[in-house]
Write a protein that holds these residues in place. Sequence first.
Motif, short mmCIF file in Angstrom:
data_model
loop_
_atom_site.label_atom_id
_atom_site.label_comp_id
_atom_site.label_asym_id
_atom_site.label_seq_id
_atom_site.Cartn_x
_atom_site.Cartn_y
_atom_site.Cartn_z
N PHE A 27 9.56 -31.86 7.80
CA PHE A 27 10.06 -30.48 7.82
C PHE A 27 9.24 -29.64 6.86
CE2 PHE A 27 13.04 -27.23 6.20
CZ PHE A 27 13.38 -26.61 7.39
N SER A 28 9.30 -29.97 5.57
CA SER A 28 8.48 -29.28 4.57
C SER A 28 8.63 -29.99 3.24
CB SER A 28 8.90 -27.82 4.41
OG SER A 28 8.27 -27.22 3.29
N ALA A 29 7.51 -30.13 2.52
CA ALA A 29 7.55 -30.73 1.19
C ALA A 29 8.00 -29.74 0.13
CB ALA A 29 6.17 -31.29 0.83
N GLY A 30 8.22 -28.48 0.51
CA GLY A 30 8.74 -27.51 -0.44
C GLY A 30 7.77 -26.40 -0.78
N HIS A 31 8.10 -25.67 -1.81
CA HIS A 31 7.28 -24.56 -2.29
C HIS A 31 5.90 -25.09 -2.69
CE1 HIS A 31 7.57 -20.56 -4.78
NE2 HIS A 31 6.49 -20.61 -4.02
N ASP A 32 4.85 -24.41 -2.27
CA ASP A 32 3.49 -24.82 -2.58
C ASP A 32 3.25 -24.68 -4.09
OD1 ASP A 32 0.59 -24.75 -2.95
OD2 ASP A 32 0.47 -24.62 -0.76
N LEU A 33 3.13 -25.81 -4.79
CA LEU A 33 2.98 -25.78 -6.25
C LEU A 33 1.67 -25.13 -6.67
CD1 LEU A 33 4.35 -29.31 -7.24
CD2 LEU A 33 5.49 -27.10 -7.48
N GLY A 34 0.65 -25.25 -5.82
CA GLY A 34 -0.61 -24.58 -6.13
C GLY A 34 -0.45 -23.07 -6.17
N ASP A 35 0.31 -22.54 -5.22
CA ASP A 35 0.57 -21.10 -5.21
C ASP A 35 1.38 -20.68 -6.44
OD1 ASP A 35 -0.78 -20.81 -2.86
OD2 ASP A 35 0.84 -19.76 -1.82
N ILE A 36 2.35 -21.50 -6.83
CA ILE A 36 3.14 -21.18 -8.02
C ILE A 36 2.24 -21.12 -9.25
CG2 ILE A 36 4.97 -21.97 -9.56
CD1 ILE A 36 6.31 -23.30 -7.16
N ALA A 37 1.37 -22.13 -9.38
CA ALA A 37 0.50 -22.20 -10.55
C ALA A 37 -0.47 -21.02 -10.62
CB ALA A 37 -0.25 -23.52 -10.56
N GLU A 38 -0.95 -20.60 -9.45
CA GLU A 38 -1.91 -19.50 -9.41
C GLU A 38 -1.24 -18.13 -9.57
OE1 GLU A 38 -4.07 -19.89 -5.78
OE2 GLU A 38 -4.89 -21.86 -6.31
N GLY A 39 0.06 -18.09 -9.35
CA GLY A 39 0.79 -16.82 -9.44
C GLY A 39 0.82 -16.12 -8.09
N GLU A 40 1.99 -16.09 -7.50
CA GLU A 40 2.14 -15.52 -6.16
C GLU A 40 2.33 -14.01 -6.22
OE1 GLU A 40 4.36 -18.81 -3.47
OE2 GLU A 40 5.58 -17.89 -5.02
N GLU A 41 1.82 -13.35 -5.23
CA GLU A 41 2.05 -11.91 -5.09
C GLU A 41 3.12 -11.72 -4.02
OE1 GLU A 41 -1.38 -9.55 -4.47
OE2 GLU A 41 -2.52 -10.46 -6.12
N VAL A 42 4.33 -11.45 -4.46
CA VAL A 42 5.43 -11.25 -3.53
C VAL A 42 5.71 -9.75 -3.38
CG1 VAL A 42 6.48 -13.47 -3.97
CG2 VAL A 42 7.14 -11.53 -5.37
N PRO A 43 6.17 -9.33 -2.20
CA PRO A 43 6.40 -7.90 -1.97
C PRO A 43 7.40 -7.27 -2.93
CG PRO A 43 6.32 -9.07 0.11
CD PRO A 43 6.33 -10.11 -0.97
N SER A 44 8.40 -8.04 -3.36
CA SER A 44 9.41 -7.48 -4.26
C SER A 44 10.17 -8.62 -4.93
CB SER A 44 10.39 -6.57 -3.50
OG SER A 44 11.09 -7.32 -2.51
#
Length: 250
Positions: A64-81
């Motif tokens: 299904f999914s291993a979860g939130h991408d830890l690489g993206d977390i570490a790099e800092g995500e750009e979320v709309p809000s």
Amino acid sequence: MANEPSELVIRNDKDGCAWLTLNRPDKLNSLTVGVFKELRGHILDLRADKNIHCIVLRGAGKCFSAGHDLGDIAEGEEVPSRGWHSETLRLMEKLPKPVIAAVHGHCYTGALEVALAADFIIAADNARFGDTHAKWALTPVWGMSQRLPRRVGIATAKRLMFTADMIGADEAVRIGLAEYAVPLDKFDAEVEALARRISENSVYSHAANKRLLDATDGRHLDAGLQWEVMESEGVGPDMKERIMTFTKKS
């Protein structure tokens, strides 16, 4: 991101059901802002699609999914809000149509938060669930602290959140996290049959029942009973046709 599939969430419609497939199989369908943007787009489209009576959310490949991408977390995500991920899952949860999370293989942390925003979870017998926020010194912002205890009870939610233990399909069923488990080789057929049975029932009733359950969740019983009577949405436009079809068969 190199080698990403052109569609991160694939939609296929069949027999009144929309199948949404998380589509990063090489990354175990780990969740990124891009995945959520596509998921959110499908959710908004499905709200207005009168041809769809049921939705199945699943993962491509091994899980299904291993979860939130830890690489993206570490790099800092750009979320709309702020709260955008949580808002997206709430939009899915409030769809006026039943949403099934069909879970096989991994379903960890952010993926579990996504699955919990469905109306219920069906598990393949190889499914594994867990909340690993505490393992990585993270705290939930996608809904874990609210939906998990509502599903399994506060003490069990605390156990899972504090230990970061992984549990299998049988334990998930035992604690009420998943509705039931199915052998992996029969999983797709069972989910398809379940979705078909739901799709055959009244879309009017589905929407009204979801609103009723959402509005009265956690209320005192007498208040909920009063709400059920006083706020009843009555019968659907297909009621007479459905009853006539049944009586003609009898």
